[in-house]
Design a protein around this motif. Sequence first.
Motif, short mmCIF file in Angstrom:
data_model
loop_
_atom_site.label_atom_id
_atom_site.label_comp_id
_atom_site.label_asym_id
_atom_site.label_seq_id
_atom_site.Cartn_x
_atom_site.Cartn_y
_atom_site.Cartn_z
N SER A 1 0.85 -1.19 0.00
CA SER A 1 0.00 0.00 0.00
C SER A 1 0.88 1.24 0.00
CB SER A 1 -0.91 0.02 1.24
OG SER A 1 -1.71 -1.13 1.32
N TRP A 2 0.46 2.26 -0.75
CA TRP A 2 1.17 3.51 -0.68
C TRP A 2 0.25 4.67 -1.00
CZ3 TRP A 2 3.13 6.96 -4.60
CH2 TRP A 2 2.81 6.60 -5.92
N ALA A 3 0.64 5.83 -0.52
CA ALA A 3 -0.16 7.04 -0.68
C ALA A 3 0.77 8.24 -0.65
CB ALA A 3 -1.22 7.14 0.41
N THR A 4 0.25 9.38 -1.04
CA THR A 4 0.99 10.63 -0.93
C THR A 4 0.22 11.59 -0.04
OG1 THR A 4 -0.05 11.49 -2.94
CG2 THR A 4 2.09 10.41 -3.18
N ALA A 5 0.96 12.41 0.69
CA ALA A 5 0.38 13.46 1.51
C ALA A 5 1.06 14.76 1.13
CB ALA A 5 0.59 13.16 2.99
N ARG A 6 0.25 15.80 0.89
CA ARG A 6 0.79 17.09 0.47
C ARG A 6 0.30 18.20 1.38
NH1 ARG A 6 3.20 17.27 -4.56
NH2 ARG A 6 3.03 19.54 -4.44
N VAL B 1 5.01 13.94 1.00
CA VAL B 1 5.45 12.75 1.73
C VAL B 1 4.90 11.52 1.02
CG1 VAL B 1 5.44 11.50 3.94
CG2 VAL B 1 5.44 14.02 3.92
N ARG B 2 5.75 10.52 0.85
CA ARG B 2 5.32 9.23 0.34
C ARG B 2 5.17 8.28 1.52
NH1 ARG B 2 9.42 8.11 -2.51
NH2 ARG B 2 8.70 8.96 -4.49
N ILE B 3 3.98 7.71 1.68
CA ILE B 3 3.68 6.79 2.78
C ILE B 3 3.58 5.38 2.19
CG2 ILE B 3 2.09 6.28 4.69
CD1 ILE B 3 1.00 9.22 4.16
N TYR B 4 4.29 4.44 2.79
CA TYR B 4 4.37 3.10 2.20
C TYR B 4 4.29 2.03 3.28
CZ TYR B 4 6.45 -1.11 0.21
OH TYR B 4 6.68 -2.41 -0.17
N PHE C 1 7.87 6.68 5.93
CA PHE C 1 7.55 8.01 5.45
C PHE C 1 8.79 8.55 4.74
CE2 PHE C 1 4.79 8.86 9.48
CZ PHE C 1 3.87 7.91 9.05
N THR C 2 8.64 8.98 3.50
CA THR C 2 9.72 9.69 2.79
C THR C 2 9.20 11.07 2.46
OG1 THR C 2 10.46 7.60 1.79
CG2 THR C 2 11.32 9.64 0.86
N GLY C 3 9.75 12.08 3.10
CA GLY C 3 9.27 13.44 2.91
C GLY C 3 10.32 14.32 2.28
N TRP C 4 9.87 15.27 1.44
CA TRP C 4 10.82 16.19 0.82
C TRP C 4 10.26 17.61 0.76
CZ3 TRP C 4 8.85 11.93 -1.87
CH2 TRP C 4 7.95 12.19 -2.91
N THR C 5 11.20 18.55 0.79
CA THR C 5 10.87 19.96 0.72
C THR C 5 10.83 20.42 -0.73
OG1 THR C 5 13.15 20.77 0.72
CG2 THR C 5 12.18 20.28 2.87
N PRO C 6 10.27 21.61 -0.98
CA PRO C 6 10.50 22.21 -2.30
C PRO C 6 11.98 22.54 -2.44
CG PRO C 6 9.44 23.77 -0.82
CD PRO C 6 9.41 22.44 -0.13
#
Length: 320
Positions: free
Chosen positions: A107-112, A118-121, A131-136
Motif C-alpha cells: 500500500s502507498w499514498a501521498t500526503a501534500r 510525503v510518500r507513505i508506504y 515516510f519519505t518526505g521532501w521539501t521544495p
Amino acid sequence: MTDTTDTTDEQGHGSAPAVPESAVWLKGQLLEIAAALHPDRRPAVVREWTDPVRLRDPAPVGHRFFFLLCVGGDDGPSSPGFGDALNAFAAAGWTVRRQSPGHPGESWATARQEDFEVRIYEGDGRGIVTFTGWTPVVYTERHLPQPPFTLSTAGGVLCDDCHGWGVCLDCEGRAYSGGSGGYGRCLCAANNAGPGRCVECGGSGLLTADEASWRRRQYGLPDAGRGDAVRQTPAEGGHDSSTSAFIDVSKRSCGCGEFRCFWRNILSVDGEHLLSRFVGTCQGCAAERSYTFALPSRGLAAPAVPPSPPLPPSPGPGSP
C-alpha cells in the motif's frame, strides 16, 4: 531514536548546504506524526540527504531536502499500520491521496501540504511503514521554478543532458535561444523533440531504457528484468526486526555508487523464521537490487483463532 544522518548531496560528495527552516519544519512534522502512531516507541530516522538541482554548470543552483522515517509494522496486526498513518496525516492538516498499489499486498499514498510532499508506504505481509518526505527546492541565488522532479523523486534515472528538467538548457524551454539577433532558432527543435524540449530525453527528463541499460553495463551490472523478477538473495542474519534490517539496507549503495532507491518490503514465513525481503530499482543506473533477512520467529504474528462453532439450541421444557 535512531538517527543516521547523511548530509552528502550526491553519491558521497560533501558540501551540502545548511538545513533551512523548511526542512526543520518538515522533519518536525514527520517525527510528530510518527510519534503519535507509536506513543511507546520513538520513530527511527533512517536517513537524511539532499538532492542537487543543476542547470548547465556542475555546481548545483539549489537543493531539495529529504527525510526517511521507519515508523513500525514489526509488531503484527496490533501495531498501527497504513490506514492509521493516513489518518494521522489527515488529522495534521495534510491532503492525503491513496495511490494504486503497484504490487499485491503493498500500500502507498501521498500526503501534500503546500509544496511539501510525503510518500507513505507499507510493505506486503504487514511489512514496515515508511515516510519519505521532501521539501521544495531551495535555491541559492536566483529564484527558479520547481523542477518536475529530482534524483530521489524520479521514477527512473535523470537525463544527463537536462538534469531532469526535460527542457533544453540552452533556451530554458523556449522555442528560441535569443541569439545575437534575439530570435535565433535553438537546435533543440530537432529530432522531433519539439521546441524547447531536451533532445536527449525527448522532454521526459529521464534516461531512455537503452541508455539506462548501457549505464548498467558500464558498471558491470546485469540488465534489469521485468516486474518483480529480481533474483532471490541468500538470507542474511544479524537483525531482530524489519526496521533494523531496513536501516541497514538504506546505508548500502548500488554497484554504481548510488544509495538512492525506492525500497519495497515483502514479509513471508519460512519454517521458524520470518523472511524480510527488500527489493528496489537504483535511481543512479536502474539496476535491480535485492536483500533478504531472516528474522527471529518471535516477530511472527500469532495466527488468528478460528471461531468456535455455534452450540445447538437447548431443548425446551417437555421436549423428548
